[in-house]
Structure formats: C-alpha cells, structure tokens
Design a protein around this motif. Structure first.
Motif, PDB file in Angstrom:
ATOM      1  N   SER A   8     -35.500  -2.370 -52.648  1.00 22.94           N
ATOM      2  CA  SER A   8     -34.496  -2.551 -51.273  1.00 22.94           C
ATOM      3  C   SER A   8     -35.358  -1.622 -50.254  1.00 22.94           C
ATOM      4  CB  SER A   8     -33.264  -2.367 -51.478  1.00 22.94           C
ATOM      5  OG  SER A   8     -32.884  -2.257 -50.262  1.00 22.94           O
ATOM      6  N   GLU A   9     -35.670  -0.479 -50.457  1.00 21.11           N
ATOM      7  CA  GLU A   9     -36.214   0.502 -49.705  1.00 21.11           C
ATOM      8  C   GLU A   9     -37.521  -0.232 -49.100  1.00 21.11           C
ATOM      9  OE1 GLU A   9     -34.080   4.610 -50.883  1.00 21.11           O
ATOM     10  OE2 GLU A   9     -35.649   3.929 -52.090  1.00 21.11           O
ATOM     11  N   ILE A  10     -38.607  -0.650 -50.441  1.00 22.63           N
ATOM     12  CA  ILE A  10     -39.509  -0.920 -49.929  1.00 22.63           C
ATOM     13  C   ILE A  10     -39.673  -2.131 -49.022  1.00 22.63           C
ATOM     14  CG2 ILE A  10     -41.640  -1.860 -51.112  1.00 22.63           C
ATOM     15  CD1 ILE A  10     -41.081  -0.227 -53.427  1.00 22.63           C
ATOM     16  N   GLU A  11     -38.747  -3.149 -49.196  1.00 22.43           N
ATOM     17  CA  GLU A  11     -38.564  -4.267 -48.683  1.00 22.43           C
ATOM     18  C   GLU A  11     -38.218  -3.742 -47.105  1.00 22.43           C
ATOM     19  OE1 GLU A  11     -35.841  -7.976 -48.457  1.00 22.43           O
ATOM     20  OE2 GLU A  11     -36.455  -7.399 -50.389  1.00 22.43           O
ATOM     21  N   LYS A  12     -37.459  -2.827 -46.947  1.00 22.59           N
ATOM     22  CA  LYS A  12     -36.833  -2.647 -45.409  1.00 22.59           C
ATOM     23  C   LYS A  12     -38.012  -1.788 -44.986  1.00 22.59           C
ATOM     24  CE  LYS A  12     -32.019  -1.906 -46.533  1.00 22.59           C
ATOM     25  NZ  LYS A  12     -30.810  -1.050 -46.725  1.00 22.59           N
ATOM     26  N   SER A  13     -38.851  -0.949 -45.611  1.00 22.14           N
ATOM     27  CA  SER A  13     -39.972  -0.383 -44.938  1.00 22.14           C
ATOM     28  C   SER A  13     -41.193  -1.242 -44.518  1.00 22.14           C
ATOM     29  CB  SER A  13     -40.541   0.522 -46.178  1.00 22.14           C
ATOM     30  OG  SER A  13     -39.650   1.740 -46.243  1.00 22.14           O
ATOM     31  N   LEU A  14     -41.448  -2.252 -45.235  1.00 21.97           N
ATOM     32  CA  LEU A  14     -42.282  -3.251 -44.827  1.00 21.97           C
ATOM     33  C   LEU A  14     -41.980  -4.083 -43.616  1.00 21.97           C
ATOM     34  CD1 LEU A  14     -43.486  -4.642 -48.411  1.00 21.97           C
ATOM     35  CD2 LEU A  14     -44.805  -3.183 -46.819  1.00 21.97           C
ATOM     36  N   LEU A  15     -40.546  -4.286 -43.644  1.00 25.73           N
ATOM     37  CA  LEU A  15     -39.988  -5.008 -42.549  1.00 25.73           C
ATOM     38  C   LEU A  15     -40.203  -4.333 -41.246  1.00 25.73           C
ATOM     39  CD1 LEU A  15     -38.553  -7.718 -41.298  1.00 25.73           C
ATOM     40  CD2 LEU A  15     -36.646  -6.465 -41.998  1.00 25.73           C
ATOM     41  N   ALA A  16     -39.863  -2.949 -41.492  1.00 30.19           N
ATOM     42  CA  ALA A  16     -40.015  -2.218 -40.364  1.00 30.19           C
ATOM     43  C   ALA A  16     -41.361  -1.947 -39.788  1.00 30.19           C
ATOM     44  CB  ALA A  16     -39.489  -0.723 -40.777  1.00 30.19           C
ATOM     45  N   ILE A  17     -42.273  -2.197 -40.790  1.00 30.23           N
ATOM     46  CA  ILE A  17     -43.799  -1.987 -40.386  1.00 30.23           C
ATOM     47  C   ILE A  17     -44.156  -3.219 -39.514  1.00 30.23           C
ATOM     48  CG2 ILE A  17     -46.226  -2.207 -41.256  1.00 30.23           C
ATOM     49  CD1 ILE A  17     -45.166   0.098 -43.262  1.00 30.23           C
ATOM     50  N   ASP A  18     -43.769  -4.381 -40.238  1.00 30.59           N
ATOM     51  CA  ASP A  18     -43.874  -5.693 -39.321  1.00 30.59           C
ATOM     52  C   ASP A  18     -43.338  -5.694 -38.167  1.00 30.59           C
ATOM     53  OD1 ASP A  18     -45.364  -7.499 -40.514  1.00 30.59           O
ATOM     54  OD2 ASP A  18     -43.776  -8.800 -40.874  1.00 30.59           O
ATOM     55  N   ILE A  19     -42.402  -5.246 -38.084  1.00 32.86           N
ATOM     56  CA  ILE A  19     -41.547  -5.100 -36.557  1.00 32.86           C
ATOM     57  C   ILE A  19     -42.385  -4.423 -35.625  1.00 32.86           C
ATOM     58  CG2 ILE A  19     -39.490  -4.485 -35.386  1.00 32.86           C
ATOM     59  CD1 ILE A  19     -37.796  -5.799 -37.713  1.00 32.86           C
ATOM     60  N   GLY A  20     -42.726  -3.067 -36.406  1.00 32.62           N
ATOM     61  CA  GLY A  20     -43.549  -2.298 -35.198  1.00 32.62           C
ATOM     62  C   GLY A  20     -44.835  -2.964 -34.871  1.00 32.62           C
ATOM     63  N   LEU A  21     -45.594  -3.353 -36.003  1.00 31.12           N
ATOM     64  CA  LEU A  21     -46.829  -4.115 -35.740  1.00 31.12           C
ATOM     65  C   LEU A  21     -46.676  -5.476 -34.391  1.00 31.12           C
ATOM     66  CD1 LEU A  21     -48.565  -4.500 -39.075  1.00 31.12           C
ATOM     67  CD2 LEU A  21     -49.337  -2.980 -37.169  1.00 31.12           C
ATOM     68  N   ALA A  22     -45.459  -6.110 -34.512  1.00 32.25           N
ATOM     69  CA  ALA A  22     -45.342  -6.952 -33.601  1.00 32.25           C
ATOM     70  C   ALA A  22     -45.143  -6.558 -32.245  1.00 32.25           C
ATOM     71  CB  ALA A  22     -44.018  -8.043 -34.009  1.00 32.25           C
ATOM     72  N   VAL A  23     -44.481  -5.400 -32.096  1.00 30.99           N
ATOM     73  CA  VAL A  23     -44.142  -4.731 -31.072  1.00 30.99           C
ATOM     74  C   VAL A  23     -45.549  -3.864 -30.218  1.00 30.99           C
ATOM     75  CG1 VAL A  23     -43.094  -2.739 -29.788  1.00 30.99           C
ATOM     76  CG2 VAL A  23     -41.869  -4.322 -31.312  1.00 30.99           C
ATOM     77  N   TRP A  24     -46.306  -3.594 -31.145  1.00 29.21           N
ATOM     78  CA  TRP A  24     -47.723  -2.911 -30.879  1.00 29.21           C
ATOM     79  C   TRP A  24     -48.561  -3.941 -30.282  1.00 29.21           C
ATOM     80  CZ3 TRP A  24     -52.689  -3.326 -33.299  1.00 29.21           C
ATOM     81  CH2 TRP A  24     -53.303  -2.559 -32.741  1.00 29.21           C
ATOM     82  N   LEU A  25     -48.727  -5.203 -31.038  1.00 32.29           N
ATOM     83  CA  LEU A  25     -49.448  -6.172 -30.787  1.00 32.29           C
ATOM     84  C   LEU A  25     -49.181  -6.924 -29.402  1.00 32.29           C
ATOM     85  CD1 LEU A  25     -50.620  -8.273 -33.956  1.00 32.29           C
ATOM     86  CD2 LEU A  25     -51.998  -7.121 -32.228  1.00 32.29           C
ATOM     87  N   SER A  26     -47.732  -6.806 -29.089  1.00 31.69           N
ATOM     88  CA  SER A  26     -47.139  -7.220 -27.614  1.00 31.69           C
ATOM     89  C   SER A  26     -47.896  -6.353 -26.584  1.00 31.69           C
ATOM     90  CB  SER A  26     -45.938  -7.333 -27.713  1.00 31.69           C
ATOM     91  OG  SER A  26     -45.475  -8.332 -28.546  1.00 31.69           O
ATOM     92  N   GLY A  27     -48.060  -5.227 -26.825  1.00 35.88           N
ATOM     93  CA  GLY A  27     -48.457  -3.845 -25.840  1.00 35.88           C
ATOM     94  C   GLY A  27     -50.033  -4.439 -25.741  1.00 35.88           C
ATOM     95  N   VAL A  28     -50.723  -4.642 -26.774  1.00 36.65           N
ATOM     96  CA  VAL A  28     -52.085  -4.922 -26.798  1.00 36.65           C
ATOM     97  C   VAL A  28     -52.521  -6.174 -25.861  1.00 36.65           C
ATOM     98  CG1 VAL A  28     -54.333  -5.416 -28.150  1.00 36.65           C
ATOM     99  CG2 VAL A  28     -52.760  -3.915 -28.981  1.00 36.65           C
TER     100      VAL A  28
END
Length: 90
Positions: A8-28
């Motif tokens: 569950s912690e791994i899944e939450k961590s991967l989701l957080a990374i994915d959300i962060g990447l989406a925000v970062w790419l929007s900035g790019v």
C-alpha cells in the motif's frame, strides 16, 4: 539500513510520483509555450534537471501528451544530460 514498505505504501508513493510528474510536465509545457517568437519548435530537447536521470522523467516525456498543443514539426526527442555534458559550464 533499508526501509521496508508495504504494498500500500509503495502504491501511494508511485501515485504521488506520478502526480508530481504530471504537474512538472504541465510546467514544462507552459514554459515552452511561452516561446511565442518562433513558428516551430526544434524537435530535440535536452533535459538537465536534478532528477533527469530518473526513469520516470524519461518515460513521462515519452508517454505523456504534454506536446500535443505545441508547434513541433516532428515528435520531440528528449535527451537527459548531466552538467558535465555541457561545454563551458563548471
């Protein structure tokens, strides 16, 4: 010492990374769209961010639709580089 994470912690961590990447790419995408004095953008992009060597960054550039509304003539190729790859910067 290694941390032992639950599934569950791994899944939450991967989701957080994915959300962060989406925000970062929007900035790019937003930053690149600010180049309003050019008709077309070059298809080669060099990325040199702190975590640019992370697999998720390279995958995000390749898989996400961040480039659809930008004036590229061809699908952009993103190459992750280190500062030592750039001549004249120390």
């Amino acid at each position: 010492m290694f941390l032992e994470l639950t599934a569950s912690e791994i899944e939450k961590s991967l989701l957080a990374i994915d959300i962060g990447l989406a925000v970062w790419l929007s900035g790019v995408e937003l930053e690149i769209s600010e180049f309003d004095s050019v008709d077309y953008l070059p298809n080669r992009i060099l990325s040199c961010v702190g975590g640019s060597s992370l697999e998720n960054i390279a995958e995000a550039f390749g898989e996400r639709r961040w480039r659809e509304d930008l004036p590229f003539t061809k699908k952009p190729v993103v190459q992750c580089i280190n500062l030592c790859d750039v001549v004249g910067i120390s």
